[in-house]
Design an enzyme around this catalytic site. Structure first.
Site, PDB file in Angstrom:
ATOM      1  N   ASP A  19       0.818  -1.210   0.000  1.00  0.00           N
ATOM      2  CA  ASP A  19       0.000   0.000   0.000  1.00  0.00           C
ATOM      3  C   ASP A  19       0.855   1.265   0.000  1.00  0.00           C
ATOM      4  OD1 ASP A  19      -2.034  -1.918   0.363  1.00  0.00           O
ATOM      5  OD2 ASP A  19      -1.933  -1.701   2.535  1.00  0.00           O
ATOM      6  N   GLU A 192     -10.892  -1.688  -4.287  1.00  0.00           N
ATOM      7  CA  GLU A 192     -10.301  -0.979  -3.165  1.00  0.00           C
ATOM      8  C   GLU A 192      -9.167  -0.088  -3.663  1.00  0.00           C
ATOM      9  OE1 GLU A 192      -8.990  -4.116  -0.570  1.00  0.00           O
ATOM     10  OE2 GLU A 192      -7.292  -4.652  -1.834  1.00  0.00           O
ATOM     11  N   HIS A 255      -2.623  -1.469  -5.727  1.00  0.00           N
ATOM     12  CA  HIS A 255      -2.604  -0.435  -4.681  1.00  0.00           C
ATOM     13  C   HIS A 255      -1.452   0.553  -4.899  1.00  0.00           C
ATOM     14  CE1 HIS A 255      -4.407   0.642  -0.670  1.00  0.00           C
ATOM     15  NE2 HIS A 255      -3.554   1.612  -0.960  1.00  0.00           N
ATOM     16  N   ARG A 283       4.669  -8.983  -0.141  1.00  0.00           N
ATOM     17  CA  ARG A 283       4.778  -8.062  -1.276  1.00  0.00           C
ATOM     18  C   ARG A 283       5.979  -7.138  -1.139  1.00  0.00           C
ATOM     19  NH1 ARG A 283      -1.564  -6.679  -0.471  1.00  0.00           N
ATOM     20  NH2 ARG A 283      -0.758  -6.547   1.651  1.00  0.00           N
TER      21      ARG A 283
END
Length: 321
Positions: A19, A192, A255, A283
């Site tokens: 993120d 999202e 993201h 990630r």
């Protein structure tokens, strides 16, 4: 002494992280990401150097309470002379995830910060990944991913007007839901990570689609004209195909956030991807340059393979001591 660095770099730019959010202000990049346990801010003079940048913890959650656990996807925004950090948190139960906001006491992005509280619409349903759209007239809008009801069936994208950087006024409006095949991989169905990207006469929202734990996590695109009512769902059009998706050796790219090169001449996307096929939520963070079509739509191309040499952002500086 600083001088231009005309060299190359390779992805990932940060080994471990999700993120990613980056903002450029007064010659410095400020960066934050999900750590899960606190909110930290990094600073650097070049996008690709974030992995070795200075980090400071700017907020630590309380031991108990509604914003004590699962601190997700913080974003740092400069609004009305102060810094605001928007983040999702809960009390240890995912169904209690809501959006919260911190406000800086001064003009320093490293704080100190004070908690302004929960930021939500009247329904105050489950919410994550909040971001802010500031239009040219100064009006503010909050955009986030949420549940329609109280059950985790799907995550939709909502928008609402803000009366100030910490308050939503009026009703939330749904502007996108999972519908295409590439948006509905995994269960529950997920849209999202909405991110605002302004260009010429367009407002773009680049969002993440499908389950973040899957290899098929990808990016989609909503667009509206700047002169339309962004609270009217009819103002938004959805591109029918993903604008950034997996390749044979990059999995789950999503993201994202956006930044210009230090000299302002280039557009860059900063995103996370799975470390390897089937890695799920393991990630790392990556960056690459993107371009635009003649009619003002972003073209991200394909995620660049790890280890591929990329030209550093234009105008990047390197420190010599």
């Amino acid at each position: 002494m600083k001088e231009k660095d005309m060299g190359t770099f390779a992805n990932p730019i940060k080994d471990g992280g999700a993120d990613p959010w980056m903002i450029f202000k007064d010659g410095t990049y400020y960066y934050t990401q999900t750590t899960g346990k606190d909110i930290s801010v990094w600073q650097t003079h070049s996008i690709e150097a974030i992995g070795t940048a200075e980090r400071r913890v700017v907020w630590t959650p309380p031991q108990e309470g509604p914003m004590s656990r699962s601190i997700w996807a913080p974003e740092l925004h400069a609004l009305q002379g102060k810094w605001y950090i928007y983040f999702a948190a809960d009390d240890g139960k995912n169904e209690n995830h809501r959006m919260y906001v911190l406000e800086s006491e001064g003009e320093d992005p490293f704080g100190p910060y004070r908690v302004k509280g929960n930021i939500g619409d009247r329904t105050n349903k489950w919410a994550i990944d909040g971001t802010v759209l500031q239009k040219e007239d100064g009006s503010l809008y909050f955009i986030w991913s949420g549940w329609e009801g109280d059950v985790n069936v799907s995550q939709k994208l909502y928008i609402a007007r803000m009366s100030n950087p910490w308050t939503i006024e009026g009703e939330r409006v749904e502007i996108a839901c999972p519908e295409y095949d590439w948006e509905t991989i995994g269960d529950p169905k997920v849209l999202e990570g909405p991110q605002v990207l302004l260009h010429e006469d367009r407002i773009h929202i680049v969002y993440s689609a499908s389950g973040s734990w899957t290899d098929d996590y990808c990016l989609g695109l909503l667009s509206a004209r700047k002169d339309t009512d962004v609270l009217d769902p009819a103002s938004w059009s959805k591109w029918p195909e993903p604008v950034f998706r997996r390749t044979s050796d990059v999995f789950g790219p999503g993201h994202c956030s956006f930044a210009r090169s230090p000299d302002g001449s280039e557009h860059w996307i900063v995103y996370h991807a799975a470390k390897h096929q089937g890695a799920g939520w393991k990630r790392n963070v990556r960056a690459q340059r993107f371009d635009w079509t003649a009619d003002g739509r972003p073209v991200f191309g394909e995620p660049v393979s790890p280890g591929t040499p990329l030209q550093k952002p234009s105008g990047a500086m390197v420190e010599h001591r």
